[in-house]
Design a protein around this motif. Structure first.
Motif, short mmCIF file in Angstrom:
data_model
loop_
_atom_site.label_atom_id
_atom_site.label_comp_id
_atom_site.label_asym_id
_atom_site.label_seq_id
_atom_site.Cartn_x
_atom_site.Cartn_y
_atom_site.Cartn_z
N THR A 184 6.89 44.84 -47.14
CA THR A 184 6.79 44.78 -49.15
C THR A 184 6.54 43.57 -49.72
N LYS A 185 6.46 42.86 -50.72
CA LYS A 185 6.04 42.14 -50.90
C LYS A 185 5.77 40.89 -49.76
N ASN A 186 7.24 40.16 -50.08
CA ASN A 186 7.16 39.24 -48.80
C ASN A 186 6.77 39.29 -47.14
N GLN A 187 6.02 40.72 -46.63
CA GLN A 187 5.65 41.09 -46.23
C GLN A 187 6.27 41.74 -44.76
N THR A 188 7.64 41.59 -45.34
CA THR A 188 8.33 42.64 -44.28
C THR A 188 8.32 43.69 -44.07
#
Length: 137
Positions: free
Chosen positions: A23-27
């Protein structure tokens, strides 16, 4: 007793190798397809009628860590909740634009377990054909 429940338990075969995304949050999350098969005996023709259902499975966190190693043909059990998303699709027909709403369904996995393949994948329906590569999504 719970007032609301949204839980699915599926057992089936992985359609293609699991894919990892971020994801954008690096999840990190993992997406794979799972085939389940059902059938019934047609009373008129006395033959088995089979139906393969494809499920989109999405896993986050620890289930994603486990699911990222899944490969096409693995026999797995997934427990999770059904989620839907709605999107608008623009269709052009005879120079007219029509907006339609499409609902996509997926299972958000909370547990992903790889199981030993059963000796016969056709135990309950001996006339059923196994899922082939042509069936894969």
């Amino acid at each position: 007793m719970a007032l609301y429940e949204n839980e699915q338990k599926l057992k089936g075969y992985v359609g293609k190798d699991a894919e990892s995304f971020a994801t954008k949050n690096q999840t990190t999350f993992v997406v794979f397809s799972l085939a389940t098969k059902t059938g019934y005996k047609d009373k008129q023709t006395n033959e088995w009628v089979n139906h393969t259902e494809w499920h989109r499975i999405v896993a986050f966190g620890k289930p994603a860590d486990y699911a990222k190693g899944l490969e096409k043909g693995d026999y797995v059990e997934v427990i999770g909740e059904t989620r839907s998303t709605q999107r608008e699709l623009v269709v052009v027909k005879d120079k007219k634009q029509i907006k339609i709403k499409v609902r996509d369904w997926e299972v958000r996995a909370s547990i992903v377990k790889k199981l030993a393949k059963p000796e016969s994948s056709r135990e309950e329906n001996l006339d059923a054909e196994p899922i082939t590569e042509d069936d894969a999504a």
